[in-house]
Design an enzyme around this catalytic site. Structure first.
Site, PDB file in Angstrom:
ATOM      1  N   CYS A 118       0.818  -1.219   0.000  1.00 25.46           N
ATOM      2  CA  CYS A 118       0.000   0.000   0.000  1.00 25.46           C
ATOM      3  C   CYS A 118       0.850   1.267   0.000  1.00 25.46           C
ATOM      4  O   CYS A 118       0.324   2.359  -0.214  1.00 25.46           O
ATOM      5  CB  CYS A 118      -0.924   0.007   1.208  1.00 25.46           C
ATOM      6  SG  CYS A 118      -1.975  -1.442   1.293  1.00 25.46           S
TER       7      CYS A 118
ATOM      8  N   HIS B 185      -2.786   6.826   3.942  1.00 22.73           N
ATOM      9  CA  HIS B 185      -3.257   5.656   3.195  1.00 22.73           C
ATOM     10  C   HIS B 185      -4.638   5.262   3.719  1.00 22.73           C
ATOM     11  O   HIS B 185      -4.853   5.196   4.933  1.00 22.73           O
ATOM     12  CB  HIS B 185      -2.263   4.508   3.359  1.00 22.73           C
ATOM     13  CG  HIS B 185      -2.813   3.182   2.976  1.00 22.73           C
ATOM     14  ND1 HIS B 185      -3.449   2.976   1.772  1.00 22.73           N
ATOM     15  CD2 HIS B 185      -2.861   1.995   3.638  1.00 22.73           C
ATOM     16  CE1 HIS B 185      -3.854   1.723   1.714  1.00 22.73           C
ATOM     17  NE2 HIS B 185      -3.521   1.101   2.828  1.00 22.73           N
TER      18      HIS B 185
ATOM     19  N   ASN C 137     -10.185   0.044   0.725  1.00 25.26           N
ATOM     20  CA  ASN C 137      -8.720   0.122   0.709  1.00 25.26           C
ATOM     21  C   ASN C 137      -8.234  -0.329  -0.669  1.00 25.26           C
ATOM     22  O   ASN C 137      -8.300  -1.509  -0.997  1.00 25.26           O
ATOM     23  CB  ASN C 137      -8.166  -0.785   1.816  1.00 25.26           C
ATOM     24  CG  ASN C 137      -6.644  -0.797   1.862  1.00 25.26           C
ATOM     25  OD1 ASN C 137      -5.986  -0.411   0.905  1.00 25.26           O
ATOM     26  ND2 ASN C 137      -6.097  -1.251   2.971  1.00 25.26           N
TER      27      ASN C 137
HETATM   28  O1  UT7 Z   1      -3.502  -1.395   3.903  1.00 26.43           O
HETATM   29  C1  UT7 Z   1      -2.797  -1.740   5.050  1.00 26.43           C
HETATM   30  C2  UT7 Z   1      -3.343  -3.003   5.488  1.00 26.43           C
HETATM   31  N1  UT7 Z   1      -4.175  -2.987   6.661  1.00 26.43           N
HETATM   32  C3  UT7 Z   1      -5.477  -2.698   6.690  1.00 26.43           C
HETATM   33  O2  UT7 Z   1      -6.063  -2.275   5.736  1.00 26.43           O
HETATM   34  C4  UT7 Z   1      -6.317  -3.026   7.902  1.00 26.43           C
HETATM   35  C5  UT7 Z   1      -5.839  -2.675   9.232  1.00 26.43           C
HETATM   36  N2  UT7 Z   1      -6.688  -3.296  10.246  1.00 26.43           N
HETATM   37  C6  UT7 Z   1      -8.025  -3.120  10.348  1.00 26.43           C
HETATM   38  O3  UT7 Z   1      -8.598  -2.390   9.568  1.00 26.43           O
HETATM   39  C7  UT7 Z   1      -8.776  -3.793  11.486  1.00 26.43           C
HETATM   40  O4  UT7 Z   1      -7.871  -4.552  12.243  1.00 26.43           O
HETATM   41  C8  UT7 Z   1      -9.939  -4.680  10.982  1.00 26.43           C
HETATM   42  C9  UT7 Z   1     -11.057  -3.792  10.466  1.00 26.43           C
HETATM   43  C10 UT7 Z   1      -9.484  -5.645   9.919  1.00 26.43           C
HETATM   44  C11 UT7 Z   1     -10.505  -5.501  12.141  1.00 26.43           C
HETATM   45  O5  UT7 Z   1     -10.920  -4.648  13.189  1.00 26.43           O
HETATM   46  P1  UT7 Z   1     -10.511  -4.976  14.685  1.00 26.43           P
HETATM   47  O6  UT7 Z   1     -11.114  -3.932  15.524  1.00 26.43           O
HETATM   48  O7  UT7 Z   1      -9.017  -5.156  14.735  1.00 26.43           O
HETATM   49  O8  UT7 Z   1     -11.297  -6.347  14.939  1.00 26.43           O
HETATM   50  P2  UT7 Z   1     -10.762  -7.716  15.532  1.00 26.43           P
HETATM   51  O9  UT7 Z   1     -10.118  -8.530  14.454  1.00 26.43           O
HETATM   52  O10 UT7 Z   1      -9.998  -7.461  16.784  1.00 26.43           O
HETATM   53  O11 UT7 Z   1     -12.140  -8.433  15.923  1.00 26.43           O
HETATM   54  C12 UT7 Z   1     -13.044  -7.885  16.905  1.00 26.43           C
HETATM   55  C13 UT7 Z   1     -14.282  -8.750  16.988  1.00 26.43           C
HETATM   56  C14 UT7 Z   1     -14.001 -10.222  17.228  1.00 26.43           C
HETATM   57  O12 UT7 Z   1     -15.070 -10.745  18.015  1.00 26.43           O
HETATM   58  P3  UT7 Z   1     -14.947 -10.941  19.606  1.00 26.43           P
HETATM   59  O13 UT7 Z   1     -13.755 -11.857  19.796  1.00 26.43           O
HETATM   60  O14 UT7 Z   1     -14.708  -9.553  20.159  1.00 26.43           O
HETATM   61  O15 UT7 Z   1     -16.258 -11.530  19.988  1.00 26.43           O
HETATM   62  C15 UT7 Z   1     -14.040 -10.842  15.839  1.00 26.43           C
HETATM   63  O16 UT7 Z   1     -14.387 -12.200  15.869  1.00 26.43           O
HETATM   64  O17 UT7 Z   1     -15.017  -8.713  15.745  1.00 26.43           O
HETATM   65  C16 UT7 Z   1     -15.133 -10.030  15.190  1.00 26.43           C
HETATM   66  N3  UT7 Z   1     -14.932  -9.910  13.759  1.00 26.43           N
HETATM   67  C17 UT7 Z   1     -15.928  -9.666  12.877  1.00 26.43           C
HETATM   68  N4  UT7 Z   1     -17.248  -9.522  13.068  1.00 26.43           N
HETATM   69  C18 UT7 Z   1     -17.998  -9.245  11.969  1.00 26.43           C
HETATM   70  C19 UT7 Z   1     -13.759  -9.935  13.076  1.00 26.43           C
HETATM   71  N5  UT7 Z   1     -13.983  -9.711  11.759  1.00 26.43           N
HETATM   72  C20 UT7 Z   1     -15.317  -9.542  11.620  1.00 26.43           C
HETATM   73  C21 UT7 Z   1     -16.144  -9.258  10.513  1.00 26.43           C
HETATM   74  N6  UT7 Z   1     -17.467  -9.113  10.738  1.00 26.43           N
HETATM   75  N7  UT7 Z   1     -15.653  -9.114   9.262  1.00 26.43           N
END
Ligand code: UT7
Length: 334
Positions: free
Chosen positions: A121, A254, A285
């Protein structure tokens, strides 16, 4: 020892014109959630993304890059034949060899030196820095830089960590000589100890026939790293440009996640007068294309204009990162 001549280039360089291409097909969160176990509410709350665009069937990476480049050439008033180097930043060109850039140059009617940059990216900001140095070093008078991605090809639509994030598009600029410096010193680097965090590996085996090159990402690791590490990179870019945060009109991070952008701005203590790019809401993204697409969106909506001083910061697979302060160029109508 023979005396070797070296070229001398322009005293200063700048972006002379910017053009983008957004595919027509708008994909909503509800459409993503027809396959993905998620919801519109979760996606908007966690990432800020409302819609993204996917390339149409038969619409290739080169098709998108070509249109963005033609628009950038028009906005800059530079002819394709005057381009000395074409730099194409992408992670989604389907061949390792040959690179996409020579084919793009050919489509534009150019025989310029042409090569691809693989810096995830951050590829656009890396390429912008190289382009500026080519112009200032004298190896090219005009350089065409394009960030382009067709990430929809490389996603597993059932992967909760990536399927709602990535999208398609292209953004290009022409870099050339200028009376005033319009591209500041780059602040860049890498952290290969985190190379496993975002990958797109060659796995052409029978177990993955549909998605042999699928993107995988530990999003939370990026989320923990970027808003803090990139604040230092941003400060370095501003200081090296001889400016302070108060001199900025625009901040274009970004477009990975709206929460990353907002946390980064808070960590930087960015003055409230600085407009922040939020194109991730409409475009998702788009990796190497995200910075020029975000600039175009801000100018189109009246949040920024040509001549504004902008801080660009990009980060991603590698992990790789790059940022610089720039003067925004004229932007072509899309
Ligand atoms: O271009 C550079 C590359 N990087 C990026 O573009 C992304 C950078 N990172 C992010 O944008 C974020 O980390 C994400 C949006 C991908 C994820 O957000 P997060 O706040 O880090 O979520 P998480 O993975 O910690 O998950 C939180 C909760 C979990 O549930 P519990 O354990 O709290 O009950 C996951 O199981 O959300 C759940 N979860 C989802 N729920 C619905 C994880 N992914 C999803 C989903 N839909 N897609």
């Amino acid at each position: 020892m023979a005396k070797i001549n070296q070229r001398a280039g322009a005293p200063a360089s700048a972006m002379l014109g910017l053009g983008v291409y957004r595919p027509e097909r708008v994909v909503t969160n509800d459409e993503i959630c027809e396959v993905l176990d998620s919801s519109d509410e979760w996606i908007q709350t966690r990432s800020g993304i409302r819609t993204r665009r996917y390339a149409g069937e038969g619409e290739s990476l080169l098709d998108m890059a070509q249109i963005a480049c033609e628009r950038a050439l028009k906005a800059s008033g530079v002819a394709a034949g005057d381009i000395g180097t074409v730099i194409l930043a992408t992670s989604t060109h389907v061949q390792h060899t040959p690179a996409a850039a020579p084919m793009l140059a050919d489509r534009l009617g150019s025989r310029a030196a042409a090569f691809d940059v693989s810096a995830g990216c951050a590829g656009f900001c890396h390429s912008l820095s190289v382009a500026s140095d080519l112009v200032r070093g004298g190896n090219a008078r005009y350089v065409l830089v394009v960030g382009v991605e067709r990430l929809s090809t490389f996603m597993d639509p059932t992967d909760r960590g990536t399927a709602f994030i990535f999208a398609d598009g292209a953004g290009a600029v022409v870099v050339g000589p200028s009376d005033e410096a319009g591209i500041g010193p780059v602040a860049w680097g890498s952290d290969g100890s985190q190379s496993h965090v975002i990958t797109q590996s060659m796995r052409c085996d029978e177990l993955t026939p549909d998605h042999p090159l699928v993107v995988q990402m530990e999003g939370t690791a990026v989320f923990r790293w970027a808003p803090f590490a990139m604040a230092d990179v941003a400060r370095e870019a501003v200081t090296e440009a001889g400016l302070s945060l108060d001199d900025l009109d625009v901040f274009v991070p970004h477009q990975a996640n709206l929460r990353i952008s907002e946390t980064l701005a808070r960590n930087l203590k960015l003055p409230e007068t600085v407009a922040i790019a939020r194109d991730v809401q409409d475009s998702g993204n788009t990796s190497a294309a995200s910075v020029p697409l975000a600039i175009e969106a801000m100018v189109r909506k009246g949040d920024a204009k040509a001549g504004d001083t902008a801080l660009l910061i990009a980060f991603g697979a590698g992990l790789s990162f790059a940022g610089q302060v720039v003067t925004l160029p004229p932007v072509a109508d899309s």
